[in-house]
Design a protein around this motif. Sequence first.
Motif, short mmCIF file in Angstrom:
data_model
loop_
_atom_site.label_atom_id
_atom_site.label_comp_id
_atom_site.label_asym_id
_atom_site.label_seq_id
_atom_site.Cartn_x
_atom_site.Cartn_y
_atom_site.Cartn_z
N GLY A 55 -3.30 -0.96 4.71
CA GLY A 55 -2.14 -1.85 4.76
C GLY A 55 -1.67 -2.09 6.18
O GLY A 55 -1.34 -3.23 6.56
N THR B 126 0.83 -1.22 0.00
CA THR B 126 0.00 0.00 0.00
C THR B 126 0.86 1.26 0.00
O THR B 126 0.48 2.26 -0.60
CB THR B 126 -0.96 0.01 1.21
OG1 THR B 126 -0.21 -0.18 2.42
CG2 THR B 126 -2.00 -1.09 1.09
N ALA C 36 -5.01 -1.02 -5.28
CA ALA C 36 -3.88 -1.48 -4.48
C ALA C 36 -4.12 -2.82 -3.81
O ALA C 36 -3.19 -3.63 -3.67
CB ALA C 36 -3.54 -0.43 -3.41
N VAL C 37 -5.36 -3.08 -3.39
CA VAL C 37 -5.61 -4.22 -2.50
C VAL C 37 -6.32 -5.38 -3.20
O VAL C 37 -6.16 -6.53 -2.78
CB VAL C 37 -6.42 -3.75 -1.26
CG1 VAL C 37 -6.75 -4.89 -0.34
CG2 VAL C 37 -5.65 -2.67 -0.51
N VAL D 106 -5.25 4.36 2.01
CA VAL D 106 -4.80 3.06 1.55
C VAL D 106 -3.65 2.54 2.42
O VAL D 106 -3.57 1.34 2.71
CB VAL D 106 -4.37 3.14 0.06
CG1 VAL D 106 -3.79 1.82 -0.41
CG2 VAL D 106 -5.57 3.50 -0.80
#
Length: 418
Positions: A362, A54, A237-238, A358
């Motif tokens: 993380g 992240t 991102a995830v 974000v």
Amino acid sequence: MGIRGQGSRRDLRRAAGPACMAYAFWAVMLGTTLATPLYPIYQRQLGFGSLVTTVVFAVYAAGVIFALLFGRSSDALGRRRMMLGGVAVSMIAAVVYLVAGDVPVLLAARVLSGLSAGVVTATGTVTLVELVRPERRGAAALLAAAVNMFGLGSGPLLAGLLAEYAPHPLRLPFAVDLVVLAFALVAVLVAPETIREPRVTWPRAQRPGVPAEVRPVFVPAAVAAFAAFAVFGLVTAVVPGILATVLHRPDRALTGAVVFAMFGASTAGQVLFAKVPERIALPTGCGVLVAGLAAIAGALLAESLPLLVTGTVVVGLGQSLGFRAGLAAVTAGTPAAQRAQTVSSFFLTAYAGISLPVILVGAAAQAFGLRDAAVAFTAAVAVLALAALVALLRLERRGTSGGAAESGRDRSPHHAGR
């Protein structure tokens, strides 16, 4: 004959200009999301977890925000120079990705990607508008927004397909990117300059700011934009990690397709909802965003791929409604002398949404697991979107009641007597 030939070439360049600049805009934005399906491979090869992933993703926003602070530099330097600079930085980023063998180099590549995106987002949008006749500028602005989102979606789709079905998954996507960007350089050189007398000058940063009279509209619109971009950040991102560890679907092409579905929905929404009035589009966008977040949270809890895809598509549609209308409302309500500064502040707020939130996901994933952290994140962003929705409805009600009161005063006997 020579003069006629020069005129014909100028006319040809002018006619080809919008397509050339749109291609260059698309090519740079494609490069900014190319790494999305590759994060699980980087994690495995470089030995880092969700938190570092992240952070690697989020430093992109730092590059974008820095570049946006210099967004007005193309007024002096010229649009083509700035676009050439943006394409060149994107090419440097691709080269850095090609040689990335540790986290610091990967971080550098992401920052360079962000710089290229910030330069091209501001300059490309203005250039497309200036390259067309005045009566077509609305369509050009719509094209710029659609090209932006389609480029962001094309990167994960291209990289996912190459990483899944071709050799050298961490090299080939960026080699292809360099070829795409080489054509973008040619496209920018073909397009005409829209600034009459560009000059070489040192770029100066523009301080963000919002006039007091615009803040009642700016704040809820900016909060909605922050929420929408935070969800974009989460998905980009995830989702690769969620597909691999929560849904047990590590297919890289699938990862690229899921992310593309979100950006593709946003692109389609820009076109489909272009004529929806701002006063309807902005609160509706917030409501649609909340519905998409609920679907994503449900997908994580139920471990359902169809529901996850549905959620990402709905989020993309909500973003397209809310962001376009919010930007239009802020632009319309700001005095011309402060418009560039206010619009920059709006973009800065939006891009902040893909950085800090974000990273918090993380960090939470390290302690509670990726699924629980992502579910908590969707709930928090839904609260933000709902707060923006409530503020917008109150603003609309106040404006309506104010208009009714004014209308009543116009019809009063005292008014009529005058």
